[in-house]
Design a protein around this motif. Structure first.
Motif, mmCIF file in Angstrom:
data_model
loop_
_atom_site.group_PDB
_atom_site.id
_atom_site.type_symbol
_atom_site.label_atom_id
_atom_site.label_comp_id
_atom_site.label_asym_id
_atom_site.label_seq_id
_atom_site.Cartn_x
_atom_site.Cartn_y
_atom_site.Cartn_z
ATOM 1 N N GLU A 1 -6.217 6.413 -13.555
ATOM 2 C CA GLU A 1 -6.967 5.209 -13.210
ATOM 3 C C GLU A 1 -6.324 3.983 -13.860
ATOM 4 O O GLU A 1 -6.130 2.948 -13.207
ATOM 5 N N GLU A 2 -6.020 4.096 -15.131
ATOM 6 C CA GLU A 2 -5.419 2.978 -15.855
ATOM 7 C C GLU A 2 -4.094 2.557 -15.222
ATOM 8 O O GLU A 2 -3.832 1.362 -15.031
ATOM 9 N N ARG A 3 -3.261 3.557 -14.878
ATOM 10 C CA ARG A 3 -1.949 3.230 -14.305
ATOM 11 C C ARG A 3 -2.092 2.570 -12.940
ATOM 12 O O ARG A 3 -1.335 1.646 -12.601
ATOM 13 N N LEU A 4 -3.036 3.032 -12.137
ATOM 14 C CA LEU A 4 -3.249 2.449 -10.811
ATOM 15 C C LEU A 4 -3.801 1.034 -10.908
ATOM 16 O O LEU A 4 -3.382 0.145 -10.159
ATOM 17 N N PHE A 5 -4.735 0.814 -11.811
ATOM 18 C CA PHE A 5 -5.266 -0.532 -11.997
ATOM 19 C C PHE A 5 -4.151 -1.510 -12.368
ATOM 20 O O PHE A 5 -4.043 -2.604 -11.807
ATOM 21 N N LYS A 6 -3.324 -1.124 -13.327
ATOM 22 C CA LYS A 6 -2.243 -2.004 -13.759
ATOM 23 C C LYS A 6 -1.262 -2.258 -12.624
ATOM 24 O O LYS A 6 -0.792 -3.384 -12.423
ATOM 25 N N ALA A 7 -0.963 -1.210 -11.875
ATOM 26 C CA ALA A 7 -0.033 -1.343 -10.749
ATOM 27 C C ALA A 7 -0.555 -2.333 -9.723
ATOM 28 O O ALA A 7 0.198 -3.165 -9.196
ATOM 29 N N TYR A 8 -1.836 -2.265 -9.440
ATOM 30 C CA TYR A 8 -2.423 -3.110 -8.404
ATOM 31 C C TYR A 8 -2.625 -4.543 -8.882
ATOM 32 O O TYR A 8 -2.194 -5.498 -8.228
ATOM 33 N N PHE A 9 -3.286 -4.704 -10.016
ATOM 34 C CA PHE A 9 -3.709 -6.044 -10.434
ATOM 35 C C PHE A 9 -2.654 -6.826 -11.206
ATOM 36 O O PHE A 9 -2.676 -8.054 -11.205
ATOM 37 N N THR A 10 -1.749 -6.144 -11.879
ATOM 38 C CA THR A 10 -0.768 -6.827 -12.718
ATOM 39 C C THR A 10 0.627 -6.806 -12.116
ATOM 40 O O THR A 10 1.318 -7.833 -12.100
ATOM 41 N N GLU A 11 1.019 -5.654 -11.602
ATOM 42 C CA GLU A 11 2.398 -5.486 -11.157
ATOM 43 C C GLU A 11 2.614 -5.786 -9.674
ATOM 44 O O GLU A 11 3.758 -5.892 -9.236
ATOM 45 N N GLY A 12 1.529 -5.894 -8.915
ATOM 46 C CA GLY A 12 1.661 -6.201 -7.495
ATOM 47 C C GLY A 12 2.316 -5.100 -6.695
ATOM 48 O O GLY A 12 3.032 -5.365 -5.719
ATOM 49 N N LEU A 13 2.059 -3.850 -7.065
ATOM 50 C CA LEU A 13 2.650 -2.721 -6.351
ATOM 51 C C LEU A 13 1.758 -2.278 -5.202
ATOM 52 O O LEU A 13 0.544 -2.455 -5.220
ATOM 53 N N ASN A 14 2.389 -1.669 -4.204
ATOM 54 C CA ASN A 14 1.678 -1.152 -3.034
ATOM 55 C C ASN A 14 1.115 0.220 -3.383
ATOM 56 O O ASN A 14 1.833 1.226 -3.344
ATOM 57 N N THR A 15 -0.173 0.277 -3.707
ATOM 58 C CA THR A 15 -0.776 1.527 -4.163
ATOM 59 C C THR A 15 -1.171 2.458 -3.027
ATOM 60 O O THR A 15 -1.860 3.453 -3.247
ATOM 61 N N ALA A 16 -0.729 2.139 -1.808
ATOM 62 C CA ALA A 16 -0.872 3.071 -0.686
ATOM 63 C C ALA A 16 0.462 3.725 -0.346
ATOM 64 O O ALA A 16 0.500 4.707 0.395
ATOM 65 N N ASP A 17 1.537 3.196 -0.875
ATOM 66 C CA ASP A 17 2.881 3.695 -0.584
ATOM 67 C C ASP A 17 3.135 4.989 -1.362
ATOM 68 O O ASP A 17 2.947 5.035 -2.586
ATOM 69 N N HIS A 18 3.578 6.038 -0.667
ATOM 70 C CA HIS A 18 3.729 7.336 -1.309
ATOM 71 C C HIS A 18 4.820 7.349 -2.369
ATOM 72 O O HIS A 18 4.679 8.027 -3.403
ATOM 73 N N ALA A 19 5.901 6.630 -2.152
ATOM 74 C CA ALA A 19 6.952 6.570 -3.161
ATOM 75 C C ALA A 19 6.432 5.896 -4.431
ATOM 76 O O ALA A 19 6.745 6.320 -5.557
#
Length: 235
Positions: A118-136
């Motif tokens: 959960e923590e890693r996904l939150f950071k990826a989405y809100f801070t890093e601007g990563l596509n959290t639907a992309d499988h890679a």
């Protein structure tokens, strides 16, 4: 004693609520006896992943706002996040359906890494601007917290953990969850929204006392705070 948390990885108040709950847990005398269980919830199950658009543009179009007003709302939430030590960058946030991210959380829970995921996904989405639907991207995030790359690939290439995600969402409806984050302490006491740490600490103390004594539960009570709802409102 279990604390179950319904959350969506694209919910700004869920990350803020996580920090406030963690602050309360640090003050709780019996924190070693608390098991935190993350539960899946989708604010917008029909959202189509659009990696070329940011969330402010999406909100403006879907809610009939101007882009400027959407950014104003996001700036307000960004300020709230900063107060608990989080950095939000909504200009980088990607419009992404969260279902596969939830399946990844379910896999992580199997290995005792649900909170880390959960923590890693939150950071990826809100801070890093990563596509959290992309499988890679999800593969990288999963291996970041120590999940086996081959197992993550296998899960993402299949429909594994779809049932678990849907069961969590169904359970949320059954217990009346209308917005997230939503915390349930010992199956009895609910706190809705990103409440102050003192509120969470009170819930921990009350619930732990009942759990430890195995007494009859008091009448169910829900405390409301800042949350996001499926209609797109975050307030």
């Amino acid at each position: 004693m279990k604390v179950e948390i319904w959350s969506d990885v694209m919910c700004p108040f869920c990350y803020i609520g996580k920090r406030k709950f963690e602050a309360a847990l640090e003050q709780f005398a019996h924190k070693e006896a608390v098991e935190v269980v993350w539960k899946s919830f989708q604010l917008n199950p029909a959202m189509e992943t659009q990696p070329d658009r940011n969330i402010s543009e999406y909100l403006a179009e879907t809610k009939g706002w101007t882009v400027g007003y959407a950014r104003q709302m996001n700036d307000y939430v960004t300020q709230m996040a900063a107060e608990v030590g989080l950095h939000y960058d909504f200009d980088k946030a990607v419009v992404a359906n969260s279902f596969d991210a939830h399946r990844l959380v379910q896999l992580a829970k199997k290995h005792g890494k649900g909170d880390a995921m959960e923590e890693r996904l939150f950071k990826a989405y809100f801070t890093e601007g990563l596509n959290t639907a992309d499988h890679a991207t999800l593969l990288k995030l999963g291996t970041d917290i120590g999940l086996d790359a081959d197992e993550v690939k296998q899960v993402l290439a299949s429909d594994q953990y779809t049932g678990e995600v849907k069961r969590d969402i169904s359970e949320s409806r059954q217990i009346g969850v209308t917005g997230v984050p939503f915390f349930v302490f010992n199956h009895k006491y609910a706190v809705s929204g990103a409440q102050a740490p003192e509120t969470f600490l009170g819930a921990l103390n009350k619930s732990f006392g009942e759990w430890e004594a195995a007494s009859n539960p008091a009448e169910a009570v829900t405390l409301d705070g800042p949350a996001c709802t499926p209609d797109g409102e975050c307030a």
